[in-house]
Write an enzyme that holds these catalytic residues in place. Structure first.
Site, PDB file in Angstrom:
ATOM      1  N   GLY A 131      36.653  30.142  34.739  1.00  0.00           N
ATOM      2  CA  GLY A 131      36.573  30.980  33.331  1.00  0.00           C
ATOM      3  C   GLY A 131      37.711  31.152  32.468  1.00  0.00           C
ATOM      4  N   GLN A 145      43.428  34.734  25.937  1.00  0.00           N
ATOM      5  CA  GLN A 145      44.090  34.006  26.921  1.00  0.00           C
ATOM      6  C   GLN A 145      44.667  32.757  25.617  1.00  0.00           C
ATOM      7  OE1 GLN A 145      41.598  33.631  30.566  1.00  0.00           O
ATOM      8  NE2 GLN A 145      43.749  33.447  31.317  1.00  0.00           N
ATOM      9  N   CYS A 181      45.347  32.914  37.860  1.00  0.00           N
ATOM     10  CA  CYS A 181      45.018  33.129  36.302  1.00  0.00           C
ATOM     11  C   CYS A 181      45.723  31.969  35.649  1.00  0.00           C
ATOM     12  CB  CYS A 181      45.358  34.388  35.951  1.00  0.00           C
ATOM     13  SG  CYS A 181      45.073  34.853  34.123  1.00  0.00           S
ATOM     14  N   LEU A 182      44.984  31.327  34.694  1.00  0.00           N
ATOM     15  CA  LEU A 182      45.679  30.217  33.690  1.00  0.00           C
ATOM     16  C   LEU A 182      46.872  30.682  33.090  1.00  0.00           C
ATOM     17  CD1 LEU A 182      42.370  29.010  32.091  1.00  0.00           C
ATOM     18  CD2 LEU A 182      43.751  27.781  33.963  1.00  0.00           C
ATOM     19  N   HIS A 215      37.096  39.460  36.130  1.00  0.00           N
ATOM     20  CA  HIS A 215      38.643  38.958  35.787  1.00  0.00           C
ATOM     21  C   HIS A 215      38.751  38.624  34.271  1.00  0.00           C
ATOM     22  CE1 HIS A 215      42.051  36.224  36.919  1.00  0.00           C
ATOM     23  NE2 HIS A 215      41.923  36.007  35.624  1.00  0.00           N
ATOM     24  N   GLU A 216      37.631  38.111  33.616  1.00  0.00           N
ATOM     25  CA  GLU A 216      37.724  37.476  32.314  1.00  0.00           C
ATOM     26  C   GLU A 216      37.625  38.959  31.521  1.00  0.00           C
ATOM     27  OE1 GLU A 216      38.787  34.829  31.854  1.00  0.00           O
ATOM     28  OE2 GLU A 216      38.441  33.757  33.915  1.00  0.00           O
ATOM     29  N   HIS A 221      40.827  40.413  30.633  1.00  0.00           N
ATOM     30  CA  HIS A 221      41.726  40.140  29.636  1.00  0.00           C
ATOM     31  C   HIS A 221      41.272  40.740  28.423  1.00  0.00           C
ATOM     32  CE1 HIS A 221      43.924  37.015  31.679  1.00  0.00           C
ATOM     33  NE2 HIS A 221      42.931  36.396  32.175  1.00  0.00           N
TER      34      HIS A 221
HETATM   35 ZN   LIG Z   1      42.855  35.083  33.963  1.00  0.00          ZN
END
Ligand SMILES: [Zn+2]
Lengths: 168, 176
Positions: B47, B52, B97-98, B139-140, B143
């Site tokens: 995702g 982000q 996480c990215l 999770h997304e 953000h």
């Molecule tokens: Zn993340």
């Protein structure tokens, strides 16, 4: 900052250990990397990766003696960013008896399972103690192979499940 | 198409809440293509959320159709202005996480969700999702509120069976 030392402190638990130890390190210009503290029974233990100039043992000697802690300082080669992400979780539950950990760990080793985290505890009552263990680790073997490896352990329940780490 | 730069901690912008999307135009859809390209370029991300990459609009992409062990999923999903209308259950799972390189931790998330959102043309969508897919969406959506999984990480020891007993009876976990 690649001159890492592993600092191990063990002793009877009491309030203020972390604050006093890290304060002494900080005052002498030392930096912390990864650290893990745990309380087992009534005992305190911490491992800390530290880096700095001078003799960490000397810096911490007064605090260690004041708090009655055993102090170890080892030179280490591994630095930061060496994390390995587990892909399988193994939960163990059984009436407490000798040899549970050895048998489970042995069975896991046979399928190339590298234990990355292990926690165990004794629950239940003192006349009927129950052993609980949670292991996370990595193996290239298939889930079924791991399940088979631990399926022969008889009187203890062993549950194997995949860990899918979400990146998002 | 273009790869977008991913904001990484401790970038303060990751704490910023995002605004609803009001205009569903070609520019939006082209951005979504870039966002997806950026997700696919990362290390196995299931995702990604618009903030982000520094675009503070309520847009997320989720796709868990490619896990090691197959999980229930709706394939590739673009959710604009997503809203969780119902959640149930809870479960601990490992997340990374990215925007937080080289760190993973355990997070408790709801296991079953009902979700309302819009597609890239503004059409209303409704989904029921569960498990890993529901986790990815939560999770997304964090953000979009300027929240990272590191704000929700619980101790490893929490996982020993006790936690379940302790939490039994609570319905909702998390603020998504
Ligand atoms: Zn993340």
């Amino acid at each position: 900052m690649n001159n890492w030392k592993m600092l191990t402190l063990v002793g009877e638990d009491r309030p203020g250990i972390v604050a006093k130890v890290t304060e002494a390190l900080y005052r002498n210009g030392w930096n912390l990397g990864e650290a893990s503290m745990i309380r087992l029974g009534a005992n305190f233990s911490i491992m800390m990766m530290v880096t700095g100039e001078g003799d960490a043992e000397q810096i911490l000697a007064p605090v260690a003696s004041e708090l009655k802690l055993h102090l170890h300082v080892d030179k280490i080669t591994g630095g930061l960013h060496q994390h390995r992400v587990p892909n399988i979780q193994v939960r163990v539950l059984g009436a407490d008896r000798a040899g549970i950990v050895a048998q489970v760990a042995g069975a896991l080793l046979n399928v190339g399972f590298n234990i990355l985290e292990l926690e165990s505890d004794v629950a239940g009552s003192s006349d009927k103690p129950v052993y609980i263990m949670n292991i996370e680790g990595y193996t290239d073997a298939a889930l079924e192979q791991v399940e088979n490896a631990v399926s022969t352990l008889g009187d203890i329940d062993v549950a194997v499940s995949p860990i899918e780490t979400l990146i998002g | 198409m273009a790869l977008l730069e991913i904001l990484k901690v401790p970038d303060e912008r990751l704490k910023q809440a995002s605004d609803p999307v009001e205009v569903f135009d070609d520019a939006l859809r082209s951005f979504i293509d870039d966002l997806e390209e950026t997700r696919l370029a990362g290390p196995g991300a299931v995702g990604i959320a618009a903030p982000q990459v520094g675009r503070f609009q309520r847009i997320v992409i989720v796709d868990v159709s490619n896990t090691r062990k197959p999980v229930p999923n709706h394939g590739y999903m673009v959710l604009v202005n997503p809203e969780i209308t119902h959640w149930e259950g809870y479960e601990m799972g490992r997340e990374g996480c990215l925007s937080v390189p080289d760190y993973t931790g355990n997070v408790i998330r709801a296991t079953h969700l009902e979700v309302k959102a819009q597609d890239p043309r503004g059409k209303i969508l409704e989904f029921k999702m569960e498990g890993f897919e529901a986790r990815a969406l939560q999770h997304e959506m964090d953000h979009l509120e300027g929240m990272l999984f590191v704000d929700r990480v619980v101790s490893r020891r929490t996982d020993l069976f006790r936690r379940k007993v302790y939490l039994k009876g609570r319905k909702a976990i998390g603020s998504a």
